[in-house]
Design an enzyme around this catalytic site. Structure first.
Site, mmCIF file in Angstrom:
data_model
loop_
_atom_site.group_PDB
_atom_site.id
_atom_site.type_symbol
_atom_site.label_atom_id
_atom_site.label_comp_id
_atom_site.label_asym_id
_atom_site.label_seq_id
_atom_site.Cartn_x
_atom_site.Cartn_y
_atom_site.Cartn_z
ATOM 1 N N HIS A 1 0.851 -1.202 0.000
ATOM 2 C CA HIS A 1 0.000 0.000 0.000
ATOM 3 C C HIS A 1 0.882 1.246 0.000
ATOM 4 O O HIS A 1 1.350 1.710 1.042
ATOM 5 C CB HIS A 1 -0.913 -0.023 1.238
ATOM 6 C CG HIS A 1 -1.989 1.016 1.197
ATOM 7 N ND1 HIS A 1 -3.337 0.697 1.322
ATOM 8 C CD2 HIS A 1 -1.949 2.360 1.046
ATOM 9 C CE1 HIS A 1 -4.063 1.807 1.253
ATOM 10 N NE2 HIS A 1 -3.238 2.831 1.087
ATOM 11 N N HIS B 1 1.219 5.019 -2.237
ATOM 12 C CA HIS B 1 0.704 5.919 -3.277
ATOM 13 C C HIS B 1 1.860 6.649 -3.973
ATOM 14 O O HIS B 1 2.647 7.322 -3.310
ATOM 15 C CB HIS B 1 -0.226 6.963 -2.661
ATOM 16 C CG HIS B 1 -1.483 6.394 -2.085
ATOM 17 N ND1 HIS B 1 -2.691 6.429 -2.740
ATOM 18 C CD2 HIS B 1 -1.730 5.759 -0.911
ATOM 19 C CE1 HIS B 1 -3.635 5.859 -1.989
ATOM 20 N NE2 HIS B 1 -3.076 5.444 -0.870
ATOM 21 N N ASP C 1 1.908 9.365 -5.763
ATOM 22 C CA ASP C 1 1.949 10.830 -5.616
ATOM 23 C C ASP C 1 2.263 11.276 -4.181
ATOM 24 O O ASP C 1 2.389 12.470 -3.929
ATOM 25 C CB ASP C 1 0.656 11.484 -6.130
ATOM 26 C CG ASP C 1 -0.597 10.892 -5.514
ATOM 27 O OD1 ASP C 1 -0.481 9.915 -4.745
ATOM 28 O OD2 ASP C 1 -1.697 11.391 -5.805
ATOM 29 N N GLY D 1 -9.908 8.023 -1.586
ATOM 30 C CA GLY D 1 -10.504 9.340 -1.345
ATOM 31 C C GLY D 1 -11.233 9.346 -0.012
ATOM 32 O O GLY D 1 -11.325 8.305 0.650
ATOM 33 N N HIS E 1 -9.791 1.009 0.048
ATOM 34 C CA HIS E 1 -9.597 1.788 1.276
ATOM 35 C C HIS E 1 -10.912 1.751 2.064
ATOM 36 O O HIS E 1 -11.931 2.258 1.573
ATOM 37 C CB HIS E 1 -9.324 3.260 0.952
ATOM 38 C CG HIS E 1 -7.929 3.574 0.522
ATOM 39 N ND1 HIS E 1 -7.463 3.317 -0.734
ATOM 40 C CD2 HIS E 1 -6.899 4.156 1.199
ATOM 41 C CE1 HIS E 1 -6.206 3.726 -0.818
ATOM 42 N NE2 HIS E 1 -5.835 4.234 0.334
ATOM 43 N N GLU F 1 -11.203 3.185 7.540
ATOM 44 C CA GLU F 1 -10.097 4.062 7.947
ATOM 45 C C GLU F 1 -10.597 5.100 8.946
ATOM 46 O O GLU F 1 -9.918 5.419 9.911
ATOM 47 C CB GLU F 1 -9.492 4.743 6.700
ATOM 48 C CG GLU F 1 -8.280 5.640 7.014
ATOM 49 C CD GLU F 1 -7.665 6.271 5.775
ATOM 50 O OE1 GLU F 1 -8.237 6.098 4.672
ATOM 51 O OE2 GLU F 1 -6.618 6.937 5.903
HETATM 52 ZN ZN LIG Z 1 -3.861 4.835 1.032
#
Ligand SMILES: [Zn+2]
Length: 331
Positions: A12, A14, A16, A170, A197, A200
């Site tokens: 996991h 990202h 960016d 998101g 996701h 969370e």
């Molecule tokens: Zn994430």
């Protein structure tokens, strides 16, 4: 325990959220992008959340500038390549990197070109540093549901050739999964694997929905299941891999503090726990540092570490040969 040189698998991460500060400064210079300051320390403040990050919104602001710079083939390739180089330094053997192609269309690139650029960087990184990798395409749940088809269709030709899965990312609201049932059904039919996701920011039922409605084999974060017996047992029964990123959870306030993060509890309870960074630059973290932190608070034995590694290999979306190669690394 010294974790730095031990082999690692990250699931996991990202793209960016992992840009080097130097690279950001270099691209800004080359492309003459207007910014308030070109000082290294000032730029770091724009890219990295402070230790006392007040909210998820504050956390998400750190992606604005990186996304703005990731609008060309050259930059996407470079950033992917550099991430592979960075993770090779702490002996990551295999990494699944995710990103949202729809964020990278600002200068006219199409989804297949965007995906191909990142794959090019990953492949070159593998050649130079020996780290294997695959891509997960993140769909955005705050955008109109129909927008996701562009990614599902545009990424189809790369399935098994650098792309392995779909993700939904998101801000998380309760009951988000229902609206995405159809696109995920299509995605699974095409051969995409699924990670979502969920759980969370306090909604454990989202984890159940992600598994039952979207076909998730893995869940990103899932910290909320700690207090929901039914969902907890579902995760166990279905052998769902949990991609856990403690520092990120503390920073976004998903978990109040490191000391009460459930990762060690889940691990001791034999859930399929994977340890990941989420965002190496934004969270200012490496996998080695995450291991050290868990070790410091809960103690992380060599056996625990091995368990995380084996869980990660099992939950990885790579092919059988890659899994066998990864298993040899830990024995
Ligand atoms: Zn994430």
């Amino acid at each position: 325990m010294k974790f730095e040189n031990l082999p690692k698998v990250e699931l996991h991460c990202h793209l960016d959220g992992c840009l080097r500060v130097d690279t950001v400064l270099d691209i800004i210079e080359k492309e003459k992008i207007a910014v308030d300051s070109k000082e290294y320390e000032e730029m770091k403040k724009i890219l990295v959340v402070p230790d006392d990050c007040p909210s998820l919104d504050e956390y998400l602001k750190r992606f604005d500038l990186p996304v703005k710079l990731m609008q060309s083939r050259e930059n996407l390739k470079r950033i992917a390549y550099e991430l592979i180089e960075d993770v090779s330094k702490e002996n990551v053997k295999y990494i699944e990197i995710r990103f949202a192609p729809l964020f990278h269309k600002e200068k006219g690139m199409k989804v297949p070109e965007i995906i191909e650029s990142v794959i090019d960087g990953l492949k070159e990184g593998e050649r130079d540093f020996g780290v294997k990798s695959n891509l997960i395409l993140s769909l955005l749940r705050h955008m109109p549901v129909d927008s996701v088809y562009e990614v599902i269709e545009g990424g189809r030709e790369f399935i098994g050739k650098g792309v392995v899965a779909l993700d939904l990312a998101g801000g998380e609201v309760e009951g988000f999964a229902k609206a995405f049932e159809e696109p995920f059904k299509l995605g699974r039919k095409y051969g995409y694997r699924v990670t979502i996701h969920a759980g969370e920011t306090g909604f454990s039922r989202n984890v159940k929905d992600a598994i039952e409605l979207l076909g998730a084999e893995r869940i990103g974060h899932a910290v909320a299941i700690e207090k929901d017996k039914e969902v907890y047992e579902l995760v166990r029964k279905k052998n769902v891999t949990l991609e856990m990123c403690p520092k990120s959870n503390v920073q976004t306030k998903a978990v109040k503090e490191y000391e009460i993060h459930p990762i060690k509890k889940f691990l001791d309870d034999n859930l399929n726990v994977n340890l990941s960074t989420d965002n190496r630059t934004v969270s200012n973290i490496t996998l080695t540092e995450e291991c050290n932190k868990i070790d410091e608070i809960h103690s992380l034995s060599k056996e625990d570490f091995k368990k995380i590694y084996l869980n990660s290999v099992e939950g990885a979306f790579c092919d059988r040969d890659t899994k066998e190669w990864l298993l040899k690394e830990i024995l």
